[in-house]
Design an enzyme around this catalytic site. Structure first.
Site, short mmCIF file in Angstrom:
data_model
loop_
_atom_site.label_atom_id
_atom_site.label_comp_id
_atom_site.label_asym_id
_atom_site.label_seq_id
_atom_site.Cartn_x
_atom_site.Cartn_y
_atom_site.Cartn_z
N SER A 189 44.60 36.65 34.41
CA SER A 189 45.53 37.11 36.05
C SER A 189 46.73 37.30 35.93
O SER A 189 46.77 38.65 35.15
CB SER A 189 45.09 35.77 37.44
OG SER A 189 45.53 36.75 38.20
N GLU A 281 36.04 42.28 41.16
CA GLU A 281 36.80 42.13 41.80
C GLU A 281 38.04 44.13 41.86
O GLU A 281 37.44 44.50 41.38
CB GLU A 281 37.99 41.09 40.45
CG GLU A 281 37.98 41.98 39.18
CD GLU A 281 38.72 40.92 37.83
OE1 GLU A 281 39.96 41.02 38.30
OE2 GLU A 281 37.58 40.31 37.28
N HIS A 311 36.96 37.20 40.28
CA HIS A 311 37.99 37.23 39.69
C HIS A 311 38.33 35.68 38.95
O HIS A 311 38.53 35.10 39.13
CB HIS A 311 39.07 37.28 39.78
CG HIS A 311 40.91 37.19 40.25
ND1 HIS A 311 41.09 38.31 38.92
CD2 HIS A 311 41.47 36.54 40.40
CE1 HIS A 311 42.23 38.44 38.54
NE2 HIS A 311 42.60 36.91 39.49
#
Length: 657
Positions: A189, A281, A311
């Protein structure tokens, strides 16, 4: 209850907090198929988990942006779920960090794992379980840095901390100061973004680059133009909060700045990169676009778009089968990158049979012997194969023995180099004289030399044989120490023989299988349990010092019409046995297989091939493998006219999968 859901779900959306679509509305419930989607079945658990996400929880940020709750959730500590994991807290400058080492991890293979959290939240403590899984799979030490967070510390503060953390792990490990064998950078991320931008910054600042980078669900474009931001129904992240995260991190920085939005970066000169993302995602196309840009710049990029996943699905506890497989892919990617051979000797200019051989001296020195221009050459490594001394001649090997007449055409034909129980090393070779054109004369003598100083210097040559006035052929596999100071010699021609160097006496070693035939040309090794294994056109096993032998039927490297010169057995200290081999004279790659039960059965369906595109001489020019330490094997081989050494993890080639 809603706040609990936020905290529980934070790991999943830890990076997707920046994205919006042009309208600021939620993406449609239906979405087009993802480009570059992997061809694999989604696990039942993965399907069920995605259904629960869509049914039971609201994507983060749907109704509010709560920084306090975000930081509270991702600032919590989640202990490893794997047993006996070592956790060591350190500081890199002013940045708190924590080492994570699963059992069996190599402290000299170091991974900097950069946590997610939207650049505004997150901590290493929240990622202990994830780091432990990676450490266990990749057999590496993982460092988790608590880099500075926005908005208190905007771009590039967090990036600078990551750059310094990688610089630090190059020279420092879990036990303190010490050079890494290899380093890697990974993150998810926000940490996926920082993984890519740290690679760019290290190169730009002319600092040491890692062996590879791994970006998981990275945000790569703060201009927010990826199609998936508008088309993907993301069960984790709401588009409404994404500009808030971006603005917290960047402030007034141009969102096209490559060190903030790596999709705009120049990837020339960067190491290999693995990018993983989920089908469902919003950041999916950020991954695809970054991979496309890096490839266009000439970088080696492996992109994995996992069907049915979301995700940072790799962080679910307990791990989904898909997540465990993805982590295994990371570990395999790291191991493959580590498969970088080191040059031992370039262009020996020997011609003919170079036959590199290797052994480990009592003091840990690795010694390689190979054929040079009509003389044996030796080189040594004092650092487990990282670097090698300049090759030197073993001068005695070029001398004509008295039992051979002087001729114009002769050859020094290499044998093997081995360590003896008393600490000495032995190397063997044939001196071959060819005067057939003159009067039919052709003779060879089997010779050996000893070293008492780990291969630095060697004794004058000594003769083995002859037998019944006939000299012996080469010793092409390891000399096996035997009782009463004798050596068991696996001769290239004829049956193996026991040699007493004190008495200069030879005796046939009775190697008879169930067929009662005397078997010739067999490599013979002794396992950690004392079992004898003999490898040739058939594979034999003895538990009574060779008095009787049984045939092992499922051995994976039985020769295809040759006599096993291209195969080599290596016994490990923990009881496993490894075989290294090639196929034919146009072989590519190194093949490894193993036995975990003292040579009785072999993992025939799990052969590992390393360097599959590399021309590696096999059959008569076979590779040789030794155990370097408890965790590593080392293989010496010939490719073209260069001798190489490849160091690999034992579990890379000798672990059931």
């Amino acid at each position: 209850m809603r706040r609990i859901l936020i905290a529980a779900g934070l790991l999943w959306f830890s990076f997707g907090h920046w994205i919006t679509n042009a309208t600021g509305q939620e993406p449609p419930a239906t979405q087009p198929a993802a480009p570059e989607l992997m061809k694999r079945e989604v696990s039942r658990e993965g399907v069920e988990y995605l259904e629960k996400l869509r049914k039971n929880r609201t994507p983060f940020g749907t109704n509010e942006f709560n920084l306090e709750a975000l930081r509270k959730g991702m600032g919590s500590r989640r202990e490893p779920t794997i047993k006996d994991v070592k956790l060591i807290k350190v500081k890199v400058g002013e940045v708190p960090c924590e080492w994570v080492l699963a059992p069996g991890a190599d402290p000299d293979v170091r991974l900097l794992y950069i946590h997610g959290g939207g650049f505004v939240s997150g901590s290493g403590g929240f990622y202990l379980a994830q780091a432990a899984h990676i450490s266990a799979a990749a057999k590496c030490a993982v460092l988790l840095p608590d880099y500075r967070l926005a908005p208190e510390h905007r771009f590039p503060a967090g990036l600078d901390d990551c750059v310094q953390a990688h610089k630090w792990i190059v020279a420092n490990g879990p036990a303190g100061a010490g050079t890494a064998r290899a380093t890697f950078i990974a993150g998810d991320s926000a940490g996926g973004n920082l993984t890519l931008t740290t690679l760019l910054a290290l190169r730009d600042r002319k600092l040491t680059l890692p062996a590879a980078g791994i970006a998981i669900s990275p945000c790569t474009d703060f201009t927010l133009t990826s199609d998936s931001l508008k088309t993907v129904s993301d069960p984790i992240i709401s588009a409404k909060t994404m500009p808030v995260f971006r603005d917290h991190y960047l402030g007034k920085t141009d969102p096209k700045e490559p060190l903030a939005s790596p999709v705009f970066g120049d990837y020339r000169g960067l190491p290999p990169i693995l990018i993983q993302c989920g089908e469902h995602e919003m950041l999916r196309d950020d991954s695809i676009r970054a991979a496309k840009k890096a490839r266009a710049d000439g970088a080696s990029v492996k992109l994995e778009v996992w069907p049915g996943m979301f995700h940072v699905f790799q962080s679910h506890e307990p791990l989904l089968p898909d997540a465990r497989e993805a982590i295994d892919h990371m570990a395999e990617f790291m191991r493959a990158v580590l498969d970088k051979p080191v040059i031992v000797a370039a262009s020996p200019k020997a011609g003919g049979h170079i036959h590199p051989s290797i052994c480990k001296a009592k003091d840990g020195t690795l010694v390689v012997v190979y054929k040079g221009p009509q003389v044996l050459m030796r080189t040594r490594s004092a650092d487990a194969g990282k670097t090698w001394e300049a090759p030197e001649e073993i001068a005695t090997s070029a001398k004509r023995p008295d039992v051979i007449r002087e001729v114009k055409t002769f050859e020094v034909y290499p044998g093997t180099v081995d360590a003896l129980p008393d600490g000495r090393l032995i190397t063997t070779w044939n001196y071959i004289a060819d005067d057939k054109a003159k009067d039919g004369y052709y003779e060879r003598a089997l010779l050996y030399s000893l070293s008492s100083d780990s291969g630095r210097t060697w004794s004058e040559q000594q003769l083995i044989g002859p037998v019944e006035k006939k000299h012996l052929g080469a010793v092409r596999h390891n000399v096996l120490p035997w009782s009463e100071g004798r050596w068991l010699l696996p001769l290239r021609v004829g049956p193996p023989r026991l040699f007493d160097p004190k008495k200069n006496e030879l005796a046939v070693f009775p190697l008879k299988g169930p067929d009662e035939k005397q078997h010739a040309f067999q490599q013979i090794v002794r396992t950690a349990k004392g079992t004898l294994l003999a490898m040739g056109p058939v594979f034999l096993r003895s538990i009574d010092e060779g008095r009787t032998w049984n045939t092992i039927a499922n051995f994976p490297a039985i020769p295809e019409g040759d006599n096993a010169e291209g195969r080599y057995l290596t016994t490990l200290s923990d009881g496993r046995v490894v075989v290294t081999w090639g196929v034919g004279t146009t072989n590519k790659g190194l093949r490894y297989n193993f036995s975990a039960d003292d040579g009785q059965t072999w993992n025939t369906g799990q052969t590992v091939t390393l360097l599959p595109e590399t021309n590696i001489a096999a059959r008569f020019y076979s590779a040789r493998t030794i155990q370097v330490d408890d965790q590593h094997l080392g293989t010496v081989y010939l490719s073209g006219s260069t001798v190489y050494f490849l160091k690999v993890s034992v579990d890379r080639v000798a672990k059931a999968r």
